[in-house]
Design a protein around this motif. Structure first.
Motif, short mmCIF file in Angstrom:
data_model
loop_
_atom_site.label_atom_id
_atom_site.label_comp_id
_atom_site.label_asym_id
_atom_site.label_seq_id
_atom_site.Cartn_x
_atom_site.Cartn_y
_atom_site.Cartn_z
N ASP A 35 4.05 -0.82 10.45
CA ASP A 35 4.09 -1.20 9.04
C ASP A 35 4.56 -2.64 8.94
O ASP A 35 5.67 -2.98 9.39
N GLU A 80 -3.47 9.41 9.06
CA GLU A 80 -3.75 8.03 9.44
C GLU A 80 -3.60 7.81 10.94
O GLU A 80 -4.29 6.96 11.52
N TYR A 99 1.88 6.81 1.80
CA TYR A 99 2.08 5.49 2.40
C TYR A 99 3.56 5.24 2.71
O TYR A 99 3.93 4.91 3.82
N TYR A 123 6.77 3.81 -2.70
CA TYR A 123 5.52 3.87 -3.45
C TYR A 123 5.20 5.26 -4.01
O TYR A 123 4.12 5.49 -4.54
N TYR A 150 1.59 7.32 -3.61
CA TYR A 150 0.49 6.50 -3.09
C TYR A 150 0.07 7.00 -1.71
O TYR A 150 0.90 7.31 -0.87
N ARG A 151 -1.26 7.04 -1.49
CA ARG A 151 -1.82 7.51 -0.23
C ARG A 151 -2.38 6.35 0.59
O ARG A 151 -2.68 5.28 0.07
N VAL A 152 -2.56 6.60 1.88
CA VAL A 152 -3.02 5.58 2.82
C VAL A 152 -4.53 5.42 2.77
O VAL A 152 -5.28 6.40 2.69
N ARG A 189 -3.35 -1.30 7.17
CA ARG A 189 -3.04 -0.21 6.25
C ARG A 189 -3.10 -0.74 4.82
O ARG A 189 -2.62 -1.83 4.53
N ARG A 190 -3.68 0.06 3.94
CA ARG A 190 -3.68 -0.25 2.52
C ARG A 190 -3.21 1.00 1.79
O ARG A 190 -3.23 2.10 2.36
N ARG A 191 -2.81 0.88 0.56
CA ARG A 191 -2.28 2.01 -0.19
C ARG A 191 -2.86 2.01 -1.59
O ARG A 191 -3.22 0.96 -2.13
N SER A 192 -2.92 3.18 -2.19
CA SER A 192 -3.28 3.25 -3.59
C SER A 192 -2.89 4.61 -4.17
O SER A 192 -2.69 5.58 -3.43
#
Length: 224
Positions: free
Chosen positions: A21, A113, A174, A179, A182-184, A202-205
């Protein structure tokens, strides 16, 4: 080539992957048992067949489905499991933003992930499993549009579009402390610069987020 993403899952060998991370500068190893992962992202044709709707902005049966939330992806996994008389992996309560994963279920699910990165790398240790233009649609070669699955070279384990074309939802939160729900997201998309199309990015939303460069692929656990 003619792709058949609706039927082909690849058995991924067991192994270890190290996740990292950038925000916390923290790395951690994850041991993985063997599992199965779809060779392609879910296509629009397969999504409409199972879910009964076509949410994508661009239309084409062999284009990856996009414009789908994490919840949409989880519901698709359960619907496909029921369709094939498998035990659904998820107990979903969208009204409460809660979900439980039944790890004993034999149905379809999203990869973790760690599973995603292990499969993406396919035994390699660099940023990518090949030359970027040969393996991925990204901002530099996509003409700023999505492309049909399987149009670029697969990795050594026979997985296509692990980098580029669409970001892919994974099971994991994530960073719940920072957060919340929020998922990866992994893999980079057709509108991303080269930097984002790497195995470790890695991105998150939020799990309700939908956009035209986010899709998913499915996994299944193997019997223990």
């Amino acid at each position: 080539m003619e792709a058949h993403p609706e039927t082909e899952l690849i058995t991924i060998p067991s192994g270890q992957v190290t996740l990292s991370d950038r925000r916390t500068q923290h790395s951690w190893p994850v041991e993985l048992a063997s599992y199965r992962l779809a060779a392609f992202p879910i296509t629009q044709a397969r999504y409409v067949q199972v879910a009964g709707e076509r949410p994508s902005t661009a239309h084409g049966d062999q284009l990856p489905v996009e414009g789908v939330s994490w919840w949409d992806a989880a519901r698709f996994c359960n619907a496909l499991s029921r369709r094939e008389r498998l035990v659904p992996a998820y107990h979903l309560r969208p009204d409460a933003e809660e979900v439980e994963w039944d790890t004993s279920a034999d149905g379809y699910r999203l990869p973790t992930e760690a599973e995603w990165e292990h499969a993406c790398r396919a035994g390699t240790t660099g940023a990518r499993y090949g030359q970027l233009d040969e393996i991925a649609w990204h901002r530099g070669n996509s003409d700023e549009r999505i492309h049909g699955v399987g149009g670029k070279r697969p990795n050594a384990w026979g997985l296509y579009d692990m980098l580029g074309n669409v970001w892919e939802w994974c099971w994991d939160l994530y960073d719940a402390e920072v957060y919340g729900t929020y998922r990866v997201l992994r893999g980079g998309g057709w509108f991303d610069e080269r930097w984002s199309c790497r195995a470790s990015v890695r991105r998150r939303s939020h799990p309700t987020f939908k956009i035209d460069d986010v899709g998913f692929r499915i996994a299944r656990s193997l019997p223990r």
